[in-house]
Design a protein around this motif. Structure first.
Motif, PDB file in Angstrom:
ATOM      1  N   ILE A   1       0.395   5.963  -2.614  1.00  0.00           N
ATOM      2  CA  ILE A   1      -0.609   5.558  -1.620  1.00  0.00           C
ATOM      3  C   ILE A   1      -1.575   4.556  -2.226  1.00  0.00           C
ATOM      4  CG2 ILE A   1      -2.593   6.388  -0.293  1.00  0.00           C
ATOM      5  CD1 ILE A   1      -0.998   9.019   0.112  1.00  0.00           C
TER       6      ILE A   1
ATOM      7  N   GLN B   1      -2.130   0.759  -0.974  1.00  0.00           N
ATOM      8  CA  GLN B   1      -3.434   0.342  -0.457  1.00  0.00           C
ATOM      9  C   GLN B   1      -3.954  -0.887  -1.182  1.00  0.00           C
ATOM     10  OE1 GLN B   1      -5.721   3.959  -0.895  1.00  0.00           O
ATOM     11  NE2 GLN B   1      -5.359   4.573   1.234  1.00  0.00           N
TER      12      GLN B   1
ATOM     13  N   VAL C   1      -2.250   4.131   6.277  1.00  0.00           N
ATOM     14  CA  VAL C   1      -2.537   4.205   4.843  1.00  0.00           C
ATOM     15  C   VAL C   1      -3.287   2.975   4.356  1.00  0.00           C
ATOM     16  CG1 VAL C   1      -1.459   4.169   2.552  1.00  0.00           C
ATOM     17  CG2 VAL C   1      -0.656   5.789   4.287  1.00  0.00           C
ATOM     18  N   THR C   2      -2.911   1.807   4.862  1.00  0.00           N
ATOM     19  CA  THR C   2      -3.504   0.562   4.342  1.00  0.00           C
ATOM     20  C   THR C   2      -4.750   0.116   5.096  1.00  0.00           C
ATOM     21  OG1 THR C   2      -2.045  -0.771   5.749  1.00  0.00           O
ATOM     22  CG2 THR C   2      -1.269  -0.248   3.516  1.00  0.00           C
TER      23      THR C   2
END
Length: 257
Positions: free
Chosen positions: A102, A106, A236-237
């Motif tokens: 993650i 990111q 997530v981003t």
């Protein structure tokens, strides 16, 4: 790792074979990460999460080899006590493997030979397969034939990053992730060959383990290339530099310094 196999249940030849597999797997991982450091592509100046991830996984590698040794040389009592520590440590690896995936996504710094959206999905799936195989091996600790083979398969599920740091990954595009993972299957395949020569047939644990490991390839692509994958990547981003990176495209290769 809870254990490989208690010494009383295996011949010395079998003990030596599985212990050797464990040591070779550890050497691949250490060699891969050491090579990156010596090549200047990694350093100890990395952020804390990277260090935590590295310590967690290298601790598992050390435990994996130690347990293989204790299973054949004893003391078995220590082997069993460390095994329960290993059972809990699997959860740590599952969490750390997901967190680092993650974090990298990111930041928009997934390796350029992986599609970021696939990287985000495939890495945690590999960790889940590892955990499932390792916990099953622990559950079957009294069935030592299954136990030790499933532990080798579990380690195979997470050895891809070690192999990947030794292989020419940019030259393997667009199948770099798949080929790095498949390379690790040399260990269960060696187990199949050993079983056939020694017992006349391969133990079914190898085939269950290989099937679980290979399942990551189609499942990760199915999710990553779906609306579900798009939604996961976007969530997530969001608010991070990775939001500007196309999830299903390969990033340009970095220019040589």
């Amino acid at each position: 790792m809870a254990s490989l196999a208690p010494a009383r249940s295996q011949t010395g030849e079998a003990d030596n074979f599985f212990r050797t597999l464990a040591i070779l797997m550890a050497l691949i991982i250490v060699a891969g990460f050491s090579f990156q450091y010596l090549a200047g592509r990694s350093s100890f100046a990395a952020r804390p999460l990277v260090h935590m991830h590295g310590i967690a996984f290298m601790a598992w590698v050390g435990l994996f080899v130690a347990q293989a040794w204790l299973a054949t040389h004893g003391p078995i009592a220590l082997h069993r006590r460390l095994g329960w520590i290993g059972a809990g440590w699997i959860a740590v690896l599952l969490i750390m493997g997901s967190l680092i995936s993650i974090d990298v996504t990111q930041r928009g710094t997934a390796p350029f030979f992986f599609k970021p959206q696939h990287f985000l999905i495939a890495n945690p799936l590999s960790a889940i397969v590892f955990a499932a195989l390792a916990w099953t091996a622990i559950r079957l600790r009294r069935q030592t034939d299954w136990h030790m083979r499933l532990h080798i398969c579990a380690m195979t599920a997470i050895i891809g990053p070690g192999f990947g740091r030794l292989l020419p990954m940019p030259l393997l595009m667009p199948y770099a992730f798949e080929l790095a993972g498949i390379a690790g299957l040399v260990f269960p395949v060696a187990g199949i060959i050993y079983d056939r020569r020694k017992y006349g047939k391969a133990h079914p644990a190898w085939f269950w383990g290989i099937a679980a490991i290979l399942s990551v390839i189609p499942v990760s692509h199915l999710i990553a290339n779906s609306a579900v994958g798009d939604a996961i990547y976007a969530a997530v981003t969001a608010g991070h530099p990775g939001a500007k990176v196309p999830g299903l495209e390969f990033a340009p290769a970095p220019m040589p310094k």
